[in-house]
Structures are given as structure tokens and as C-alpha cells.
Design an enzyme around this catalytic site. Structure first.
Site, PDB file in Angstrom:
ATOM      1  N   PHE A  12       0.861  -1.186   0.000  1.00 15.92           N
ATOM      2  CA  PHE A  12       0.000   0.000   0.000  1.00 15.92           C
ATOM      3  C   PHE A  12       0.896   1.235   0.000  1.00 15.92           C
ATOM      4  CE2 PHE A  12      -3.178   3.002   1.297  1.00 15.92           C
ATOM      5  CZ  PHE A  12      -4.380   2.449   0.908  1.00 15.92           C
ATOM      6  N   HIS A  55      -6.123  -3.317  13.656  1.00 11.15           N
ATOM      7  CA  HIS A  55      -5.835  -2.552  12.438  1.00 11.15           C
ATOM      8  C   HIS A  55      -6.933  -1.536  12.149  1.00 11.15           C
ATOM      9  CE1 HIS A  55      -4.390  -1.584   8.490  1.00 11.15           C
ATOM     10  NE2 HIS A  55      -5.371  -2.194   7.854  1.00 11.15           N
ATOM     11  N   HIS A 100     -14.221  -2.849   6.436  1.00 11.67           N
ATOM     12  CA  HIS A 100     -13.482  -3.213   7.639  1.00 11.67           C
ATOM     13  C   HIS A 100     -14.321  -2.968   8.896  1.00 11.67           C
ATOM     14  CE1 HIS A 100      -9.822  -3.191   5.079  1.00 11.67           C
ATOM     15  NE2 HIS A 100      -9.324  -3.990   6.004  1.00 11.67           N
ATOM     16  N   GLU A 144      -6.340 -10.894   2.873  1.00 10.92           N
ATOM     17  CA  GLU A 144      -6.224 -10.018   1.712  1.00 10.92           C
ATOM     18  C   GLU A 144      -4.985 -10.381   0.901  1.00 10.92           C
ATOM     19  OE1 GLU A 144      -8.265  -6.003   3.636  1.00 10.92           O
ATOM     20  OE2 GLU A 144      -6.142  -6.388   4.018  1.00 10.92           O
TER      21      GLU A 144
END
Length: 216
Positions: free
Chosen positions: A19, A59, A161, A173
Site C-alpha cells: 500500500f 488494524h 473493515h 487479503e
């Protein structure tokens, strides 16, 4: 006969996509085999979200569990791979409804014809929150996808999420499902016991289910 395995993990190496802004994979040798040194030993730095990975609740929830403290059963057991290839930015219920009869408790969705294991894809497909809601009503405890996130890459609210947070689901993922036919398998994708981490890389594999023998 040995059951067939599908390795559904992308390669992790220097240059593997992450990311934007996340920690890339780096490795250096701190010891090499030579006179007086009998081993090679390396040091690595990486984001726990690199490659195939399991997000921890912390997260996306400040009060959530770290990955080293989550229960393991969701990451191991019967699962179904469902194809929703190139169906748009969100995996809607209509894209997977053809494959939800007698659904096992783990669902992995393939959205790519070929997963971009060598580059970051800002146009990645994600789950529609309503799809997750409906899967949960059918007893699903883990969802997975072959993109880097269950939310759009530019999302600031992380609606999917937050949906799994509220429903207590687990997530995988960045899987690679290119060679996996639709159908049922055994999933094996255990996270590392990283006690205080927000995610963990996994070596995700699918194992062919045992078929009954003649006369069974």
C-alpha cells in the site's frame, strides 16, 4: 494419493507491491557462510500487510485484538472460492449469489483474471459492506479477496473493515486465486504469533477435499 495443494500466496521480495506509504520489503545478510561462520543469516524489514496477510482487529479498531491474540480456527477449515472476475469496483451480492448454496464458513472471492503481483493496483476491487452482512447471516466467519484490501484503495471510512469489526469476522487479503477453480477446499492460512502486531503475513494454501472412495 496425496491431496492437491494450491499455493494462493504472492511472492514476497524486494519490489513486492505494498500500500502506498507502507513499509516495503527489505533484506540484508548479517552473516554469510565463510571460514569461521557456518551459516547464512538475514535480517528483514517489512509491513505485516505485505503479500497474503491476515488483518488483526486492532488494524481498524483501537480497542481490537492484535494478531498474536486472535483465535486460529477461522483461518483453518472448509472454504469456498467464488469467482466475481472483473465485475466492477465492489463485489456485490449478485456477483456471488450463484455459489452460496450450503456455504462453508470461509469464503474467498476471486476478482482478477490475473492478480497484479508485481505492481500496486489503485483500482482494486473491494467488498460491498452489504455483501459481507449477508455472508455473515449464512454463518461465514472469514472472508478473503485477491486484492490488497476489502475496501477501496482511496477509502477513508473503511466501511467493509468496520462491518467485519462489528460482526466479528476475520479477513485475508492479497491472495492469488488465478489458478483456482470455483468450488470447495480446505483453507490453511495461519497468521504468525506476532503478539502486538496489526496484521501478519500468511502462507495461504488450499487443499483438495477428500473424496469418498468407492462404496462410501
Amino acid at each position: 494419493m496425496n491431496a492437491r495443494l494450491w499455493d494462493i500466496s504472492p511472492p514476497v521480495h524486494e519490489g513486492a507491491p505494498v500500500f502506498p506509504g507502507d513499509t516495503p520489503y527489505r533484506q540484508r545478510w548479517v552473516a554469510t557462510i565463510a571460514p569461521g561462520c557456518p551459516v547464512n543469516v538475514s535480517e528483514i524489514a517489512l509491513s505485516p500487510h505485505i503479500g497474503a496477510h491476515a488483518d488483526a482487529p486492532i488494524h481498524y479498531d483501537p480497542d481490537g485484538a492484535t494478531i498474536g491474540r486472535v483465535d486460529l480456527p477461522p483461518y483453518l477449515g472448509p472454504c469456498r472460492v467464488i469467482h466475481a472476475i472483473a465485475r466492477g469496483p465492489l463485489v456485490e451480492w449478485a456477483h456471488i449469489a450463484h455459489a452460496i448454496d450450503a456455504l462453508p464458513p470461509r469464503v474467498l472471492v476471486r476478482t482478477y483474471e490475473r492478480a497484479p503481483v508485481d505492481r500496486w493496483d489503485a483500482q482494486l476491487a473491494a467488498f460491498a459492506p452489504a455483501t459481507i452482512e449477508r455472508l455473515a447471516t449464512l454463518g461465514v466467519v472469514l472472508i478473503g479477496i485477491d486484492t490488497a484490501s476489502i475496501d477501496p484503495a482511496d477509502s477513508k471510512t473503511l466501511d467493509s473493515h468496520q462491518t467485519i469489526r462489528r460482526l466479528g469476522l476475520r479477513v485475508l487479503e492479497n491472495l492469488v486465486l488465478d489458478e483456482v477453480p470455483e468450488g470447495d477446499y480446505e483453507l490453511i492460512a495461519l497468521p504468525l504469533k506476532l503478539v502486538n502486531a496489526d496484521a501478519s503475513p500468511v502462507r495461504a494454501v488450499l487443499r483438495e477435499l477428500a473424496r469418498p472412495g468407492p462404496g462410501a
